[in-house]
Design an enzyme around this catalytic site. Structure first.
Site, short mmCIF file in Angstrom:
data_model
loop_
_atom_site.label_atom_id
_atom_site.label_comp_id
_atom_site.label_asym_id
_atom_site.label_seq_id
_atom_site.Cartn_x
_atom_site.Cartn_y
_atom_site.Cartn_z
N GLU A 187 -6.72 4.61 8.05
CA GLU A 187 -6.35 6.10 7.77
C GLU A 187 -7.60 6.68 6.97
O GLU A 187 -8.15 8.07 7.09
CB GLU A 187 -5.16 6.28 6.83
CG GLU A 187 -4.06 6.26 7.54
CD GLU A 187 -2.81 5.28 6.68
OE1 GLU A 187 -2.93 5.52 5.43
OE2 GLU A 187 -1.85 5.08 7.50
N SER B 82 3.66 -1.86 10.20
CA SER B 82 5.45 -1.97 10.47
C SER B 82 5.90 -3.47 10.15
O SER B 82 6.89 -3.65 11.02
CB SER B 82 5.74 -1.55 11.98
OG SER B 82 5.37 -0.25 12.05
N HIS C 224 -9.26 1.03 4.89
CA HIS C 224 -8.17 1.34 5.86
C HIS C 224 -8.38 2.40 7.06
O HIS C 224 -9.04 3.22 6.75
CB HIS C 224 -7.00 2.06 4.81
CG HIS C 224 -5.60 1.96 5.22
ND1 HIS C 224 -5.35 3.08 6.32
CD2 HIS C 224 -4.50 1.13 4.99
CE1 HIS C 224 -4.00 2.70 6.56
NE2 HIS C 224 -3.50 1.56 5.87
N ASN D 52 0.90 -1.16 0.09
CA ASN D 52 -0.05 0.01 -0.08
C ASN D 52 1.05 1.32 -0.31
O ASN D 52 1.41 1.43 0.89
CB ASN D 52 -0.93 -0.04 1.09
CG ASN D 52 -1.69 1.24 1.28
OD1 ASN D 52 -1.86 2.13 0.54
ND2 ASN D 52 -2.41 1.51 2.81
N LYS E 56 0.10 4.16 -0.19
CA LYS E 56 -0.52 5.47 0.43
C LYS E 56 -0.41 6.57 -0.50
O LYS E 56 -0.31 6.52 -1.79
CB LYS E 56 0.12 5.49 1.61
CG LYS E 56 -0.12 4.30 2.64
CD LYS E 56 0.09 4.54 4.31
CE LYS E 56 -0.02 3.30 4.78
NZ LYS E 56 -0.16 3.15 6.22
N GLU F 195 -4.84 -4.82 10.72
CA GLU F 195 -3.87 -3.78 10.91
C GLU F 195 -4.15 -2.88 12.23
O GLU F 195 -5.11 -2.03 12.17
CB GLU F 195 -3.89 -2.83 9.59
CG GLU F 195 -3.55 -3.34 8.37
CD GLU F 195 -2.98 -2.51 7.24
OE1 GLU F 195 -2.29 -2.40 6.69
OE2 GLU F 195 -3.67 -1.46 7.15
P1 13P Z 1 3.24 0.48 7.38
O1 13P Z 1 3.80 -0.83 6.98
O2 13P Z 1 3.94 1.65 7.08
O3 13P Z 1 3.19 0.58 9.06
O4 13P Z 1 1.61 0.73 7.05
C1 13P Z 1 0.91 -0.20 7.20
C2 13P Z 1 -0.23 0.09 6.42
O5 13P Z 1 -0.75 0.98 6.62
C3 13P Z 1 -0.66 -0.77 4.80
O6 13P Z 1 -1.74 -0.49 4.73
#
Ligand code: 13P
Length: 257
Positions: free
Chosen positions: A103, A219, A101, A10, A12, A173
């Protein structure tokens, strides 16, 4: 039942078209037809504008790496300024789409009902939804993580039948582990992923649930991937930061083999 592992990146809101083409080409250059093509499903989820350029690179190189979007709107067309529909994604050749997600839920007010509408719109069109669920630190500290996460799973799949649910992947997540460098321990992640699978079994029966993939995200990196993938209910990863560099993303793919 042996489930095929999946590594999904992802990106982002990172990478312009020019940058996306470079990163996609770097990943594609590492493509190993014998193993990557057969033993792991690989997906990259760049921003909307990068989807077509990335897909063009991957198709030109005849890879089986799929592209996915990070969000979608559930109506097929109309007066929804700024939104992108499932038919638009389908035409690009997107096989997957991330939904729900944290976010999007936290920053853009996406509700469980919105997530459910998006899942339905995707599976009805034959796309694979990557359904994200996960708890905040406050929920974890309260001790209600499994209850909270499983309620998100039930809401996302409300009214979705077993045949369509099988087109979906669930990504656990934990919000406190996203972009923080603080990964859930393999045991913490496994406990929630097992609870997710039990919820899917309750909804669709054990056989369907055994065939569905549950990913971990938060992470995940080449240093901690092995312990996480060793867990019986973790079938791969949804990767943020570590998917933005070819070297680390390739290491994560290789860890699935
Ligand atoms: P990170 O791997 O940067 O923690 O992000 C995880 C994530 O939100 C994948 O959708």
């Amino acid at each position: 039942m042996a489930r095929k592992p999946m590594m999904a990146g992802n990106w982002k809101m990172n990478n312009t078209i020019a940058e996306a083409v470079v990163l996609t080409q770097e990943i594609s250059n590492q493509y190993d037809k014998e193993t990557w093509g057969e033993d792991v499903d690989i997906v990259i989820c760049p921003p909307y504008v990068d989807l077509k350029p990335a897909k063009t690179v991957l198709d030109f190189d005849r890879t089986k790496i799929a592209v996915g979007a990070q969000n979608v709107y559930w109506e097929p067309s109309g007066a929804f300024t700024g939104e992108i529909s499932v038919p638009m994604l389908k035409e690009i050749g997107c096989a997957y789409c991330i939904v729900g997600h944290s976010e999007r839920r936290e920053l853009f007010g996406e509700t469980n009902e919105d997530v459910n509408r998006k899942v339905k719109a995707l599976v009805e069109a034959g796309l694979y939804a990557i359904v994200c669920v996960g708890e905040s630190l406050a929920v974890r500290d309260e001790g209600t993580t499994e209850e909270f996460v499983c309620a998100q799973v039930r809401a996302a799949f409300a009214g979705v039948d077993a045949a369509d649910a099988q087109r979906c992947v669930v990504a656990y997540e934990p919000i406190w582990a996203i972009g923080t460098g603080r990964t859930a321990t393999p045991e913490q992640a496994e406990a929630v992923c097992a609870a997710i699978r039990a919820t899917l079994a309750d909804l669709y029966g054990a056989e369907v649930a055994e065939g569905m993939r549950v990913l971990y995200g938060g992470s995940m990196n080449p240093g901690n991937v092995e312990g996480l993938l060793a867990q019986p209910n973790i079938d791969g990863g949804l990767i943020g930061g570590a998917s933005l560099k070819c070297e680390s993303f390739v290491q994560l793919i290789e860890a699935c083999l």
